[in-house]
Each structure stands twice: as structure tokens, then as C-alpha cells.
Write an enzyme that holds these catalytic residues in place. Structure first.
Site, PDB file in Angstrom:
ATOM      1  N   CYS A  38     -49.095  -4.983  27.792  1.00  0.00           N
ATOM      2  CA  CYS A  38     -48.496  -6.132  26.776  1.00  0.00           C
ATOM      3  C   CYS A  38     -47.676  -7.170  27.538  1.00  0.00           C
ATOM      4  O   CYS A  38     -46.910  -7.065  28.348  1.00  0.00           O
ATOM      5  CB  CYS A  38     -47.536  -5.366  25.756  1.00  0.00           C
ATOM      6  SG  CYS A  38     -47.172  -6.287  24.491  1.00  0.00           S
ATOM      7  N   SER A  40     -45.100  -8.278  26.203  1.00  0.00           N
ATOM      8  CA  SER A  40     -43.455  -7.790  26.226  1.00  0.00           C
ATOM      9  C   SER A  40     -43.213  -7.142  27.467  1.00  0.00           C
ATOM     10  O   SER A  40     -41.943  -7.370  27.946  1.00  0.00           O
ATOM     11  CB  SER A  40     -43.035  -7.119  25.190  1.00  0.00           C
ATOM     12  OG  SER A  40     -43.507  -7.497  23.692  1.00  0.00           O
ATOM     13  N   HIS A  43     -42.762 -10.237  29.944  1.00  0.00           N
ATOM     14  CA  HIS A  43     -41.423 -10.792  29.711  1.00  0.00           C
ATOM     15  C   HIS A  43     -40.355 -10.150  30.457  1.00  0.00           C
ATOM     16  O   HIS A  43     -39.410 -10.763  31.154  1.00  0.00           O
ATOM     17  CB  HIS A  43     -41.000 -10.911  28.343  1.00  0.00           C
ATOM     18  CG  HIS A  43     -41.741 -11.952  27.505  1.00  0.00           C
ATOM     19  ND1 HIS A  43     -41.823 -13.227  27.931  1.00  0.00           N
ATOM     20  CD2 HIS A  43     -42.747 -12.007  26.581  1.00  0.00           C
ATOM     21  CE1 HIS A  43     -42.653 -14.106  27.212  1.00  0.00           C
ATOM     22  NE2 HIS A  43     -43.207 -13.279  26.077  1.00  0.00           N
ATOM     23  N   HIS A  59     -44.650   0.390  26.583  1.00  0.00           N
ATOM     24  CA  HIS A  59     -44.187   0.507  25.051  1.00  0.00           C
ATOM     25  C   HIS A  59     -45.082   0.610  24.255  1.00  0.00           C
ATOM     26  O   HIS A  59     -44.793   0.844  22.784  1.00  0.00           O
ATOM     27  CB  HIS A  59     -42.948  -0.480  24.888  1.00  0.00           C
ATOM     28  CG  HIS A  59     -43.725  -1.969  24.336  1.00  0.00           C
ATOM     29  ND1 HIS A  59     -43.987  -2.748  25.683  1.00  0.00           N
ATOM     30  CD2 HIS A  59     -44.347  -2.527  23.666  1.00  0.00           C
ATOM     31  CE1 HIS A  59     -44.961  -3.630  25.630  1.00  0.00           C
ATOM     32  NE2 HIS A  59     -44.737  -3.606  24.185  1.00  0.00           N
ATOM     33  N   CYS A 165     -48.302  -1.172  19.261  1.00  0.00           N
ATOM     34  CA  CYS A 165     -47.881  -2.556  19.466  1.00  0.00           C
ATOM     35  C   CYS A 165     -48.506  -3.649  18.508  1.00  0.00           C
ATOM     36  O   CYS A 165     -48.010  -4.094  17.713  1.00  0.00           O
ATOM     37  CB  CYS A 165     -47.087  -2.758  20.964  1.00  0.00           C
ATOM     38  SG  CYS A 165     -46.395  -4.470  21.043  1.00  0.00           S
TER      39      CYS A 165
END
Ligand SMILES: [Zn+2]
Ligand SMILES: [Zn+2]
Length: 365
Positions: A38, A40, A43, A59, A165
Site C-alpha cells: 500500500c 501508506s 510513505h 497494515h 485498508c
């Protein structure tokens, strides 16, 4: 057990043999079966968001409960679960109002460890942290029982992982946060894992026009398969003007930003008609700001809101999203462009950054 570990910002993940303690009071150990790659995670890996290192990212995942610690009654060994990257204490002011994404019952302990302030993972005797207190790029995860939601056992693993997610964030932004009304016109900017789920959430809600916007034609083609009625390539077309043309000069009723950049955050406000609702969903680097015209927001009674994690209540919404998939009301199969082994995870991130995929998923045996 093996885990993919971020030891330094802007460095590839390292597959390491790490030590793991078993679950303590209120905790569970889950054998991970599938975990999504993902934005995220990315990031955190490139330093956009603060992270305590060394860190196990990941996650968006699902697995089987392997062992439960003392006091756990919400799940038992053998249960299939989806990880939730927010906990829900059930009794704070936010949980009491049905806004468990904002739960503040656990603020006391620093991020990356358990809620008692300690960690369950070590490498060479050094504490190893877990992204969102789960860190699912690992064969096993020890986490609070608050961070797992039991689901039906016939739900396939890769699809279950995505519910944790991108599906919850995208579909939830439409159905739980904005509560899009049937017959509305909807704009979705950004057609990655989250954006495609906003598109299919809008379809599920009965939207009339679903206008998908991206810079890449392959992503706009994906959006069509998820229910987009029109597409705009923002590289070659003026987004707000095209949206007006497609909506009889009005603008959209709702616009969603699945990217979260200076440009797209302002674009969603421009895309909605007077009285329309613009929703920020994608999370950029913490330093990004965007310009809006307060006067026009007032004159035109536009709303601009943020939706975290689709504003879902994971324990309520994850099983619903699984049922919607099993009843073929949402499409999770076409989200999964590729699967990887844990050892191939850096390849997964290279392809994510290149934008060549809808979603990549790491599968465990
Ligand atoms: Zn995610
Ligand atoms: Zn709470």
C-alpha cells in the site's frame, strides 16, 4: 520468524529473521496469510510520515489466529481475521459516538509498540517496532485483540487483506462518510487501490455519473471496469472544466481526492457544484498544504471534509464488506494485479511507485 524490516529511510526493506514474544494480556498472535502493498507503507519508507525505526511496515492484511493471550474473548485460535490499523476501545467519547476511527482510548503509549508501551519484536536484541502496532510484513504478528476483526471462513485471503485498508477506505468514504445519495454525480481523483474502491463504492451507492480522473491511461481503464462512466486524463485535459461539461454545467455532487496533493485537494473543491461535498481521502506527506478560496466556499456553500479509513467501524464494516464481496456486489478480484512472496516485496513497491498495478499482494503459505 521472517519479517520485512525498514532499517533506514529510503532503503529497500530487508528480510530478517527476528525474535517474537508471544501474546500477553489482551493480545493475540496471528499467522499472516496475505498482506497488501500500500502507498501508506511507501510513505513511511520514504520518510513522508514519521516512523520509529527499525520498523516492520504492512497494515493491510488477513490471517488465522494462532494463539490468544489471557483475557481475550473477541477471537479464538483458528478464527480468520482482518487486521484493523486503528484500535477501537469501545468506550471513549469517539467510540461512543460510532466514530471508532478517532478512538482516543490508547493515546498513552508511543506508536509502534503494544498499548502497554513495550514491544514484542526484537532483532539482535534491539527493539523492533510495528507499523500501526501491527506490522504485517511478517509471518506472524502479535498485536492487541482490538486490532483484529473476525470474518467468515470462506473469504479468500488476498481479497480479505484488501478489505483491511484500500476497500474499507474507498468504499467507506462513499457509504459511511459522504453517504452518497443514489442518482448523484461523483468525481474520483486518483485511481489506485483506494480510488478504484471509491469508484466501486459510488457504483454500489447508485451514483449516476462516476467520473474517474488520473494521469495514467491504464488506471483510467481499470476505473472503467469498476464502474466509472467517464474518464479524464488530467495530463491532457482541464479537470474542473471537463467535469462541468459532463454534468450539464453544474459540477458534481461529490468529489473525492484519493491522492492528497496540493493540486488535487484544490481540484475536488473546484469540481463540485454549489452545495456539493468534497472529500479528502488520500494522505500526502505531512508538509503538504493546499489553497482554497474561503469566500467561494461560503458563497457556494461547499463542504470540504476528511475521511480517515473510510470512517468505518472495522468490527461492524469488515464483515459487511466481506459479505458484499461474496455476494458479488463489490469486485475485489480485479483489484489484485499481482501476488508476491515476502522475499519479492521490494519489487512490489517498485511496481506500486511506477503505477503499473491496481494492487499487489504478498501471499504467505
Ligand atoms: Zn493502506
Ligand atoms: Zn475508543
Amino acid at each position: 520468524m521472517k519479517a520485512a524490516v525498514l532499517t533506514e529511510i529510503n532503503k529497500p526493506l530487508q528480510i530478517l529473521d527476528v525474535e517474537q514474544e508471544g501474546p500477553k494480556t489482551g493480545e493475540v498472535r496471528v499467522k499472516v496469510k496475505a498482506t497488501g502493498v500500500c502507498m501508506s507503507d511507501w510513505h513511511m519508507m520514504i520518510g513522508d510520515w514519521p516512523a520509529r525505526l527499525p520498523l516492520v511496515p504492512g497494515h493491510e492484511a488477513a490471517g488465522i489466529v494462532d494463539e490468544v493471550g489471557p483475557g481475550v474473548t473477541s477471537v479464538k485460535a483458528g478464527d480468520h481475521v482482518i487486521f484493523s490499523f486503528v484500535p477501537h476501545c469501545g468506550h471513549c467519547a469517539y467510540c461512543s459516538r460510532g466514530r471508532s476511527v478517532l478512538c482516543n482510548g490508547y493515546k498513552a503509549s508511543p506508536p509502534g509498540g503494544m498499548y502497554d508501551g513495550t514491544t514484542r519484536l526484537k532483532f539482535n536484541g534491539e527493539a523492533l517496532f510495528q507499523m500501526a502496532r501491527i506490522g504485517t510484513f511478517a509471518e506472524y504478528v502479535v498485536c492487541s485483540h482490538e486490532n483484529v476483526v473476525p470474518i467468515r471462513k470462506d473469504m479468500p485471503w488476498a481479497q480479505a487483506a484488501l478489505v483491511g485498508c484500500s476497500v474499507a477506505t474507498g468504499v467507506g468514504a462513499v457509504t459511511r462518510h459522504a453517504k452518497v445519495r443514489a442518482g448523484s454525480d461523483v468525481v474520483v481523483i486518483g485511481c489506485g487501490g483506494v480510488g478504484l474502491n471509491i469508484v466501486q463504492g459510488a457504483k454500489l451507492a447508485g451514483a449516476r455519473r462516476i467520473i474517474a480522473v488520473d494521469l495514467l491511461d491504464n488506471k483510467l481503464a481499470y476505473a472503467k471496469t469498476f464502474g466509472a462512466t467517464d474518464t479524464i486524463n488530467a495530463k491532457t485535459e482541464k479537470v474542473a472544466k471537463r467535469v462541468k461539461d459532463l454534468t450539464a454545467g453544474m459540477g458534481a455532487d461529490y468529489a473525492f481526492d484519493a491522492i492528497g496533493s496540493q493540486i488535487t485537494a484544490a481540484q475536488i473543491v473546484d469540481c463540485v457544484a454549489p452545495g456539493g461535498h468534497a472529500v479528502l481521502v488520500g494522505i500526502p506527506a505531512m508538509t503538504v498544504t493546499a489553497a482554497i478560496s474561503p469566500a467561494m466556499m461560503v458563497f457556494q456553500e461547499k463542504s470540504l471534509t476528511g475521511s480517515m479509513y473510510g470512517s468505518v467501524q472495522p468490527n461492524l464494516d469488515f464483515p459487511i464488506l466481506c459479505d458484499l464481496y461474496m455476494e458479488k456486489k463489490i469486485n475485489l478480484d480485479a483489484l489484485i494485479s499481482r501476488t508476491y512472496k515476502l522475499a519479492e516485496i521490494n519489487e512490489g513497491f517498485a511496481q506500486l511507485a511506477a503505477g503499473s498495478h491496481a494492487r499487489g499482494v504478498v501471499m504467505f503459505d
